[in-house]
Scaffold this active site. Structure first.
Site, PDB file in Angstrom:
ATOM      1  N   GLN A 112       0.840  -1.205   0.000  1.00  0.00           N
ATOM      2  CA  GLN A 112       0.000   0.000   0.000  1.00  0.00           C
ATOM      3  C   GLN A 112       0.874   1.254   0.000  1.00  0.00           C
ATOM      4  OE1 GLN A 112      -1.692   0.700   3.801  1.00  0.00           O
ATOM      5  NE2 GLN A 112      -3.351   1.991   3.085  1.00  0.00           N
ATOM      6  N   SER A 115       1.056   6.426   2.647  1.00  0.00           N
ATOM      7  CA  SER A 115       1.717   7.406   3.522  1.00  0.00           C
ATOM      8  C   SER A 115       2.950   8.008   2.869  1.00  0.00           C
ATOM      9  CB  SER A 115       2.157   6.743   4.825  1.00  0.00           C
ATOM     10  OG  SER A 115       1.081   6.130   5.458  1.00  0.00           O
ATOM     11  N   SER A 147       4.699  -1.365   4.211  1.00  0.00           N
ATOM     12  CA  SER A 147       4.855  -2.766   4.616  1.00  0.00           C
ATOM     13  C   SER A 147       4.901  -3.650   3.377  1.00  0.00           C
ATOM     14  CB  SER A 147       3.668  -3.212   5.475  1.00  0.00           C
ATOM     15  OG  SER A 147       3.481  -2.326   6.545  1.00  0.00           O
ATOM     16  N   GLU A 230      -9.086  -1.580   5.793  1.00  0.00           N
ATOM     17  CA  GLU A 230      -7.803  -1.759   6.481  1.00  0.00           C
ATOM     18  C   GLU A 230      -8.029  -1.896   7.984  1.00  0.00           C
ATOM     19  OE1 GLU A 230      -5.045   1.527   6.070  1.00  0.00           O
ATOM     20  OE2 GLU A 230      -3.396   0.294   6.775  1.00  0.00           O
ATOM     21  N   GLU A 363      -5.260   8.319  18.030  1.00  0.00           N
ATOM     22  CA  GLU A 363      -5.858   9.657  18.189  1.00  0.00           C
ATOM     23  C   GLU A 363      -6.801   9.958  17.023  1.00  0.00           C
ATOM     24  OE1 GLU A 363      -2.611   8.995  18.395  1.00  0.00           O
ATOM     25  OE2 GLU A 363      -2.242   9.310  20.534  1.00  0.00           O
TER      26      GLU A 363
END
Ligand code: FAD
Length: 393
Positions: A112, A115, A147, A230, A363
């Protein structure tokens, strides 16, 4: 109507035509896919039979009893849990036929590419650019924390195709060939000493327009399908009662009475109950999934999974005392999968730190639960109507 009886009949037919004892692993898995018994809720012709998702358990049990090989779901988790449902929801017929079979069989591993160094929680701020050049897109940028990139054949990728509109609107979703010469994968070493994830540099990577998923500029919408799946994939795996990490520490408690203290007993009992509540909540979530797509409830499961993993692995290290501080091997390995229960307590303790970051930080997930499940007022978002190119970076 494909009911449990019909699925059992088809499974026995598959086993008779391809006896596991004399059929190669890949050949068996391909035959299972073609028989519609891979993921029964997928459409016919794409590994399924349009059957209720809950009936997958019937097929799995019959095949396990016959000693049939499985597709090693942990090794291909990103493909199964994230790429596949997104391709199913947004892919063209050609894309579904090209990608879903080798993905499910495990011949093609997926990663993926979401990010970036400057875009994690605020993913929509991403800066990797894709510029159209005839029938292809030319992609330049850097991704991070990817990953499995070192073993992946394909990636789900989001990139900016229009910097002149607000950040959520100028993103497009692609399927990226990781063997393209412009793709460079470098290991990133983690707190465990391993490099299970990577930095990925994309330099003039040419992606055919045929590998775009969804409409140009619709990438954020498409990515929501991936992200919702996910969270379920990370936090929602089915485990038996007293399975997973709580099982490991409970076993140590029973087998090593010399380690026990009153305080640790109380904490173990509390965590045992919390783990059981989380497990049963997961069952309920899966029942909801049978009825539709995963919603923000998956965020709640993923939150609980991260907290429990960290608290249980902390308890285990304390219970083991000095032994818990031993760490088997600091050589930088490049594992293909995360194995929580087959390793020592130190590994579990260190690896679970990442659980509250990967797949959305705790968060950020609390914000999602607050806004989308509880209906609380949203966080102020001042950049919603500002063109991406004008945002402060
Ligand atoms: C083990 C692991 C595997 C991963 N695998 C992948 C992968 O395969 N592919 C991929 O694309 N990414 C992957 N990631 C990346 C992961 O999704 C990001 O790390 C994550 O989304 C957080 O982004 P960030 O690291 O940029 O932190 P930041 O977004 O910079 O966050 C820093 C801190 O600020 C807090 N914060 C940020 N925004 C808010 C807010 N609005 N409200 C309150 N607090 C806030 C965060 O909670 C965090 O504590 C992986 C991460 C880990 C740890």
């Amino acid at each position: 109507m494909t009911d449990a009886t019909e699925l059992r009949r088809r499974t026995q037919e598959l086993l008779a035509a391809h006896p596991p004892a004399s059929t190669g692993r890949t050949a068996f898995l391909e035959a299972r896919f073609d028989a519609g018994l891979a993921w029964v809720h997928y459409p016919a012709g794409l590994g399924g039979l349009d059957a209720p998702r809950s009936l997958q358990a019937v097929v799995d049990a019959e095949l396990a009893a016959a000693g049939a090989p499985d597709n090693d779901p942990r090794r291909i988790g990103i493909g199964l849990g994230m790429a596949a449902p997104t391709i199913l929801a947004y892919g063209t017929e050609e894309q579904k036929r090209r990608f879903l079979r080798p993905l499910w069989v495990g011949q093609e591993v997926w990663c993926q590419l979401f990010s970036e160094p400057g875009a994690g929680s605020d993913l929509a701020a991403l800066g990797t650019r894709a510029v159209r050049d005839g029938d292809t897109w030319v992609v330049n940028g850097q991704k991070v924390w990817t990953s499995s990139a070192h073993v992946a054949r394909w990636a789900i990728l989001i990139a900016r195709t229009d910097p002149d509109v607000p950040k959520h609107r100028g993103i497009t979703y692609f399927l990226c060939d990781m063997t393209d010469p412009g793709v460079e994968v470098r290991p990133l070493r983690q707190i465990t000493g391993e490099a299970e994830f990577n930095e990925v540099f994309l330099t003039d990577v040419r992606i055919p327009d045929a590998h775009r998923l969804g409409e140009v500029g619709d990438g954020w919408k498409v990515a929501q399908t991936t992200l919702n799946n996910e969270r379920v994939a990370i936090g929602g795996a089915r485990i038996p009662r007293e399975g997973g990490m709580i099982g490991t520490v409970s076993r140590t408690w029973r087998e090593r009475p010399e380690l026990r203290t009153h305080d640790l007993h109380q904490r173990l009992l509390d965590l045992w109950v919390d783990a059981e509540v989380a497990r049963m909540t997961g069952e309920r979530l899966r029942q909801q999934l049978v009825a539709g797509q995963p919603g923000p409830e998956g965020s709640g499961m993923k939150l609980a999974f991260a907290r429990l993993n960290q608290e249980i692995s902390g308890l285990e290290v304390e219970l083991l005392g000095e032994e818990g501080l031993l760490y088997g091997d600091w050589t930088m390995r490049r594992p293909e999968l995360v194995d929580f229960t087959g390793r020592d307590a130190g590994y579990r303790y260190l690896r679970s730190k990442g659980n509250s970051i990967e797949g959305g930080t705790s968060e950020v997930l609390l914000n999602i639960v607050a806004e989308r499940v509880l209906g609380l007022p949203p966080e102020p978002r001042n950049d919603k109507d500002v063109a991406w190119k004008d945002l402060a970076r």
